[in-house]
Design an enzyme around this catalytic site. Sequence first.
Site, PDB file in Angstrom:
ATOM      1  N   SER A 149     -45.499 -48.396  17.894  1.00 23.95           N
ATOM      2  CA  SER A 149     -45.502 -47.087  18.536  1.00 23.95           C
ATOM      3  C   SER A 149     -46.894 -46.713  19.030  1.00 23.95           C
ATOM      4  O   SER A 149     -47.446 -47.361  19.903  1.00 23.95           O
ATOM      5  CB  SER A 149     -44.928 -46.035  17.584  1.00 23.95           C
ATOM      6  OG  SER A 149     -44.686 -44.831  18.262  1.00 23.95           O
ATOM      7  N   ASP A 299     -46.254 -42.307  24.886  1.00 24.41           N
ATOM      8  CA  ASP A 299     -47.036 -43.242  24.088  1.00 24.41           C
ATOM      9  C   ASP A 299     -46.565 -44.657  24.426  1.00 24.41           C
ATOM     10  O   ASP A 299     -45.671 -44.832  25.264  1.00 24.41           O
ATOM     11  CB  ASP A 299     -46.922 -42.909  22.597  1.00 24.41           C
ATOM     12  CG  ASP A 299     -45.525 -43.149  22.044  1.00 24.41           C
ATOM     13  OD1 ASP A 299     -44.568 -43.143  22.834  1.00 24.41           O
ATOM     14  OD2 ASP A 299     -45.394 -43.335  20.821  1.00 24.41           O
ATOM     15  N   ASP A 301     -44.631 -47.045  23.253  1.00 29.82           N
ATOM     16  CA  ASP A 301     -43.217 -47.448  23.219  1.00 29.82           C
ATOM     17  C   ASP A 301     -42.302 -46.354  23.732  1.00 29.82           C
ATOM     18  O   ASP A 301     -41.079 -46.460  23.634  1.00 29.82           O
ATOM     19  CB  ASP A 301     -42.801 -47.894  21.814  1.00 29.82           C
ATOM     20  CG  ASP A 301     -42.740 -46.747  20.822  1.00 29.82           C
ATOM     21  OD1 ASP A 301     -43.540 -45.807  20.958  1.00 29.82           O
ATOM     22  OD2 ASP A 301     -41.903 -46.804  19.891  1.00 29.82           O
ATOM     23  N   ASP A 303     -41.435 -43.407  22.840  1.00 28.96           N
ATOM     24  CA  ASP A 303     -40.582 -42.532  22.032  1.00 28.96           C
ATOM     25  C   ASP A 303     -41.188 -41.145  21.875  1.00 28.96           C
ATOM     26  O   ASP A 303     -40.511 -40.213  21.445  1.00 28.96           O
ATOM     27  CB  ASP A 303     -40.245 -43.152  20.672  1.00 28.96           C
ATOM     28  CG  ASP A 303     -41.442 -43.350  19.756  1.00 28.96           C
ATOM     29  OD1 ASP A 303     -42.591 -43.221  20.221  1.00 28.96           O
ATOM     30  OD2 ASP A 303     -41.227 -43.641  18.563  1.00 28.96           O
TER      31      ASP A 303
END
Length: 547
Positions: A149, A299, A301, A303
């Site tokens: 992440s 960000d 990834d 999410d």
Amino acid sequence: MSDALLAAATRWLEEDPDPTTRAELEDLVARGDLDALRDRFGSRLQFGTAGLRGALGAGPNRMNRVIVRRAAAGLARYLLDRVPGAAEAGVVIGCDARHNSDVFAEDTAAVCAGAGLRALMLPPRLPTPLLAFAVRHLGCAAGVMVTASHNPRADNGYKVYLGDGAQIVPPVDTEISEAIDAVGPLASVPIAASDDPRIERLGQEVIDAFQSAEVGLSLVRTARDVSIVYTAMHGVGRAQVEGVLALAGFPSLHVVARQAEPDPDFPTVAFPNPEEPGALDLALDLAARTHPDVVIANDPDADRLGSAIPDPAAPGSYRPLRGDELGVLLADHVLRHTSGSDRLVATTVVSSSMLSKMAAAARVQYAETLTGFKWIARAALDRPGTRFVFGYEEALGYLVGDVVRDKDGISAAMLLAEVAALAKLEGVSLQDRLDDLARAHGLHATDQWSIRLEGTEGQQRIASVMAALRADPPGERAEPEGLPPADLVMLRVGEDRVVVRPSGTEPKLKMYFEVVIPVTGEIADARAAATARLAELRELMASATGL
């Protein structure tokens, strides 16, 4: 050299399939670097509700192919033992663009297929929300996303979802961890070949289905005149955000070129997290030149969603929104454009309490959970007869509807574009929207203080601070109602609130502050009073913790 360390390193070298980490470990042994070896072999990454996450490297306290193959073998065993029909339903596997993410994904597929499970591989370099969507869309028994992440560039991680599309929660995390611990020598774990028929390579059809489902979450189709600056922050969100917004009818984005393509080294940011100071600098620079209605950031990834809006106090400049500000802005839009008393909104115990007041005013159901979207996404699952319409956590995590059961920076980006376009159509600013909410429910001002404490000493310091706050709190202890036990301390200091907890994914101690000021006169006066009280709370906690 310690005989125990040497024996542990030797056993590791015998199992490690990765020439890079083998060479790293051989060098440490040759140099007799005891400190580095103790760091790698003195403890191990623990599989929990966040799966696995840590720095890349050799040894059980690092993310590497040995750890990933063991995790995949344990997960496969758990599914085959506990989930009827798991072999046929299979596991869908995705990865972002971090170092070794594609390798870890391939290893997971090879181990799952070797155990007798279908292994459905998403195309590489896709966002976490798409993997979470694919679990239910494909009817899989579980999903694995290889990502760290927003963590620093040195890290990688491993997130696990079950067939309901939500992240695992206790006791499943412990049960999978026990299955991982029971894995024997790695040489005994069957590894399927890359062309094994149980490994299925998915294509564009899953991406198309995801984008279509995301567009279906739009609430107002008439407002589309909006200018947006967007940054993917060197991650994998750009193609999906551009695709979803284009399908929803929005104009093309002003994209931050230097952060547009995936790059696991994140060369333009110290930490690839829209919350971190400086992370939005390039987006704000582009905004100063193009004058958009809103700035949007994912960000790596995708999410999470960060944003900035025009600052009325400084014409031509932009102000980053706090996670709580964006949360209530999106919640207001959802509540105004949906109906039904069965609607459910949810947030966490460390987020602003404004959402509870908005829910009461709209006469909808409200849930407050522990931190983490594994809890928010399950709010509706644990409350039969409710319809989940919106949830958020202050750490820039947002979820609209039930298409994805995890935080989703892509649908949130579409919804924010819609909020900005509608405000523009109605002749008001996004700051006007926030001010109206403050007048209706009180000015809820929040702040966060994160202290990074690395290594074993840092973890010990975090534990001692938490123990001291429990024993001698600088305020009145308050216990969150109706929540499972958790490592957090909630304090009431007069009418204000402080929550302290260790981070679940980074070596940080986090403090969350909230003050609520009724707006009876000028909102600027209420804002000044709140700023002063937040500063007093931070000073109080600095003194109480010695940090």
